[in-house]
Design a protein around this motif. Structure first.
Motif: not given
Length: 221
Positions: A152-157, A186-190, A192-196, A214-220
């Motif tokens: 469910p959390r992978e789907f939400a991301v 925690s934000d660190r678990s994100v 792991v979430l994005v890796f999966g 770098r310095g901004a985050g994840y995106l499509i």
């Protein structure tokens, strides 16, 4: 949050643009409906503040031209028209909220924050990107019709990044938008979430779909 301000009064437009930027919004501004339509065609916005009495194309025309579904921003109409019929017409045309001029700036900001907090499920739509489909009603993502086995959390991301293509989200932003009341995350678990999520997308033939800036985050993109 990225916001489009549509207001034909130069004085009010300049004042609001300055104030909204000070309140933490990223603001583009348009002086008429045609200019607004150009912005909305070329860019994705989270929110729109829209006057109704605009030159060239009025606010109702802008509302009716918004795309349905996931890429549609939340719209707050800001108008001197104060009749009940005006409000009903704007809401029926697709507005999410209506604030009458003159107004308190703090109330405008509060209403915008309230609109931004509305759950993504309020606008159910199947989002597609190439072979990828993301269906919030079925709570299912698929590639070429084959279901992706997402948590469910992978789907939400994945949905968050698809709805806001081109915008980078930090780990903290992803956590705030997808974890809800789960205090054990925690934000660190994100990471792991994005890796999966990436591993499952890679296995389905969508390698590199999610980028890290770098310095901004994840995106499509």
């Amino acid at each position: 949050m990225k916001l489009l301000l549509v207001e034909d009064s130069e004085r009010l437009r300049t004042t609001l643009q300055h104030g909204l930027r000070g309140a933490g919004f990223t603001v583009d501004a348009a002086a008429d409906g045609i200019e607004a339509r150009g912005f909305l065609t070329g860019y994705d916005y989270d929110l729109v503040v829209l006057d109704l009495m605009l030159p060239r194309l009025d606010g109702l025309g802008v509302l009716r031209g918004l795309p349905p579904g996931g890429r549609r921003p939340r719209v707050l109409v800001l108008s001197a028209r104060d009749q009940v019929g005006d409000r009903i017409e704007a809401l029926n045309a697709g507005a999410d909220d209506y604030l009458v001029k003159p107004f308190a700036f703090d109330e405008l900001v509060a209403r915008l924050h309230a609109l931004a907090r509305r759950p993504l499920q309020a606008q159910p739509v199947v989002l597609t990107l190439g072979a990828l489909a993301w269906d919030p009603l079925a709570q299912q993502a698929s590639v070429d019709g084959r279901p992706l086995p997402l948590t469910p959390r992978e789907f939400a991301v994945l949905g968050l990044l698809l709805r806001h293509r081109g915008r980078a989200f930090t780990r903290q932003e992803i956590l705030e938008r997808t974890a809800g009341s789960d205090t054990d995350v925690s934000d660190r678990s994100v990471e792991v979430l994005v890796f999966g999520l990436r591993r499952k997308l890679d296995a389905a033939g969508l390698a590199g779909l999610i980028e890290t800036r770098r310095g901004a985050g994840y995106l499509i993109p």
